[in-house]
Write a protein that holds these residues in place. Structure first.
Motif, PDB file in Angstrom:
ATOM      1  N   THR A   1      -2.941  -2.241  -8.588  1.00 12.07           N
ATOM      2  CA  THR A   1      -3.300  -0.927  -8.068  1.00 12.07           C
ATOM      3  C   THR A   1      -2.058  -0.336  -7.429  1.00 12.07           C
ATOM      4  OG1 THR A   1      -5.599  -1.587  -7.652  1.00 12.07           O
ATOM      5  CG2 THR A   1      -4.788   0.350  -6.485  1.00 12.07           C
ATOM      6  N   PHE A   2      -1.790   0.911  -7.744  1.00 11.47           N
ATOM      7  CA  PHE A   2      -0.595   1.574  -7.247  1.00 11.47           C
ATOM      8  C   PHE A   2      -0.929   2.449  -6.047  1.00 11.47           C
ATOM      9  CE2 PHE A   2       0.241   0.725 -11.689  1.00 11.47           C
ATOM     10  CZ  PHE A   2       1.565   0.289 -11.695  1.00 11.47           C
ATOM     11  N   LEU A   3      -0.137   2.325  -5.001  1.00  5.41           N
ATOM     12  CA  LEU A   3      -0.192   3.290  -3.902  1.00  5.41           C
ATOM     13  C   LEU A   3       0.953   4.259  -4.126  1.00  5.41           C
ATOM     14  CD1 LEU A   3      -1.231   4.382  -1.198  1.00  5.41           C
ATOM     15  CD2 LEU A   3       0.417   2.872  -0.072  1.00  5.41           C
ATOM     16  N   MET A   4       0.635   5.504  -4.467  1.00  4.00           N
ATOM     17  CA  MET A   4       1.631   6.526  -4.742  1.00  4.00           C
ATOM     18  C   MET A   4       1.902   7.310  -3.456  1.00  4.00           C
ATOM     19  SD  MET A   4       1.678   5.717  -7.961  1.00  4.00           S
ATOM     20  CE  MET A   4       2.790   6.941  -8.653  1.00  4.00           C
TER      21      MET A   4
ATOM     22  N   ASN B   1      -1.581  -9.465  -3.088  1.00  2.86           N
ATOM     23  CA  ASN B   1      -0.575  -9.443  -4.149  1.00  2.86           C
ATOM     24  C   ASN B   1      -0.965  -8.558  -5.323  1.00  2.86           C
ATOM     25  OD1 ASN B   1       1.119 -11.352  -2.813  1.00  2.86           O
ATOM     26  ND2 ASN B   1      -0.239 -12.995  -3.513  1.00  2.86           N
ATOM     27  N   GLU B   2      -1.940  -7.679  -5.136  1.00  2.87           N
ATOM     28  CA  GLU B   2      -2.445  -6.880  -6.252  1.00  2.87           C
ATOM     29  C   GLU B   2      -1.994  -5.421  -6.175  1.00  2.87           C
ATOM     30  OE1 GLU B   2      -6.646  -7.358  -6.282  1.00  2.87           O
ATOM     31  OE2 GLU B   2      -6.557  -9.498  -6.776  1.00  2.87           O
ATOM     32  N   TRP B   3      -1.086  -5.117  -5.260  1.00  2.00           N
ATOM     33  CA  TRP B   3      -0.658  -3.739  -5.077  1.00  2.00           C
ATOM     34  C   TRP B   3       0.815  -3.560  -5.427  1.00  2.00           C
ATOM     35  CZ3 TRP B   3      -3.466   0.574  -3.397  1.00  2.00           C
ATOM     36  CH2 TRP B   3      -4.785   0.319  -2.978  1.00  2.00           C
ATOM     37  N   VAL B   4       1.139  -2.367  -5.890  1.00  2.00           N
ATOM     38  CA  VAL B   4       2.519  -1.923  -6.052  1.00  2.00           C
ATOM     39  C   VAL B   4       2.636  -0.582  -5.337  1.00  2.00           C
ATOM     40  CG1 VAL B   4       4.317  -1.166  -7.661  1.00  2.00           C
ATOM     41  CG2 VAL B   4       2.821  -3.076  -8.275  1.00  2.00           C
ATOM     42  N   VAL B   5       3.596  -0.462  -4.446  1.00  2.00           N
ATOM     43  CA  VAL B   5       3.828   0.795  -3.737  1.00  2.00           C
ATOM     44  C   VAL B   5       4.897   1.579  -4.496  1.00  2.00           C
ATOM     45  CG1 VAL B   5       4.652   1.859  -1.600  1.00  2.00           C
ATOM     46  CG2 VAL B   5       3.177  -0.164  -1.517  1.00  2.00           C
ATOM     47  N   VAL B   6       4.634   2.860  -4.725  1.00  2.00           N
ATOM     48  CA  VAL B   6       5.550   3.698  -5.499  1.00  2.00           C
ATOM     49  C   VAL B   6       5.950   4.918  -4.682  1.00  2.00           C
ATOM     50  CG1 VAL B   6       5.918   4.989  -7.631  1.00  2.00           C
ATOM     51  CG2 VAL B   6       4.446   2.947  -7.639  1.00  2.00           C
ATOM     52  N   ALA B   7       7.248   5.098  -4.483  1.00  2.00           N
ATOM     53  CA  ALA B   7       7.767   6.283  -3.809  1.00  2.00           C
ATOM     54  C   ALA B   7       8.024   7.362  -4.855  1.00  2.00           C
ATOM     55  CB  ALA B   7       9.056   5.956  -3.058  1.00  2.00           C
ATOM     56  N   VAL B   8       7.416   8.528  -4.666  1.00  2.00           N
ATOM     57  CA  VAL B   8       7.611   9.656  -5.578  1.00  2.00           C
ATOM     58  C   VAL B   8       8.308  10.762  -4.790  1.00  2.00           C
ATOM     59  CG1 VAL B   8       6.524  11.305  -7.145  1.00  2.00           C
ATOM     60  CG2 VAL B   8       5.503   9.028  -6.820  1.00  2.00           C
ATOM     61  N   GLY B   9       9.582  10.982  -5.089  1.00  2.00           N
ATOM     62  CA  GLY B   9      10.352  11.970  -4.337  1.00  2.00           C
ATOM     63  C   GLY B   9      11.835  11.728  -4.551  1.00  2.00           C
TER      64      GLY B   9
END
Length: 233
Positions: free
Chosen positions: A7-10, A65-73
């Protein structure tokens, strides 16, 4: 990213790239929905908000361990999210980056696509994280540590940035109407900035400079929107 879909945290800075990030994010979100990607969105609305969002997330998901954090900017957004995760004890959480700023120096430095949609497609195809070096500096006045992906500077350039940010109203900073503030601060700082003594230690060698004016340490070969290239320096 493994056998199970993450699951991605955008974490999205809509004001990056002089506001272009907002339209890019809308296109990215369409792609995420079409591909049925699991994601949540957090929008930043003031400088430093990315640090707060990432730190709070890391504190809640230290053992997840099921998350990926994504920086958009832009590079600044990536800088904030990286430090937020670090402050929250989330160094183990994979960090992705969708470049949507003006310069996107970090993306150039690590050969990421600078087109947001292409970068998103590449991110979704990743099977496992890639380890990259980051820098760290410590403020000796309070022992606070800060990570950096691009570069860290002291002297003239740092003084200009500090003066520009301190002299702007919040609503101008929010919408990145900063050009005139930087030009004004650059002129004022040029006449006020004094030289300083500097000692550099590297690989067991030490060198002393009596009159330093601007000092920058880089983690990648680009800075200043890709205009400065220091691969051979």
């Amino acid at each position: 990213m493994g056998k199970t879909k993450p699951t991605f945290l955008m974490i999205v800075n809509q004001f990056a790239g002089a506001g272009q990030a907002q339209s890019n994010w809308q296109k990215i979100e369409v792609q995420l929905k079409e591909r049925k990607v699991n994601y949540e969105t957090k929008l930043t609305d003031h400088p430093g908000h990315g640090i707060q969002i990432a730190r709070d997330f890391a504190l809640r998901h230290k053992y997840d361990n099921e998350w990926v954090v994504v920086a958009v900017g832009g590079d600044g957004t990536l800088h904030e999210v990286l430090n937020g995760l670090h402050q929250g004890g989330g160094d183990h959480i994979p960090l992705g980056y969708i470049p949507a700023g003006s310069g996107n120096d970090f993306a150039r430095g690590v050969n990421l696509p600078t087109q947001p949609l292409v970068a998103m497609q590449k991110l979704l195809a990743v099977q496992k994280p890639t380890l990259l070096d980051v820098g760290v500096y410590q403020n000796r006045l309070d022992s606070h540590e800060t990570l950096f992906t691009n570069n860290v500077g002291i002297g003239f350039d740092a003084s200009v940035v500090h003066a520009a940010n301190a002299g702007q109203k919040d609503h101008l900073r929010k919408y990145h109407l900063q050009s005139s503030a930087y030009v004004s601060s650059l002129i004022k700082t040029f006449f006020k900035q004094k030289s300083f003594g500097l000692r550099v230690k590297a690989d067991q060698a030490s060198q002393q400079f009596n009159r330093a004016f601007l000092v920058t340490t880089t983690n990648i070969k680009y800075f200043g929107g890709g205009g400065a290239h220091h691969a051979d320096c």
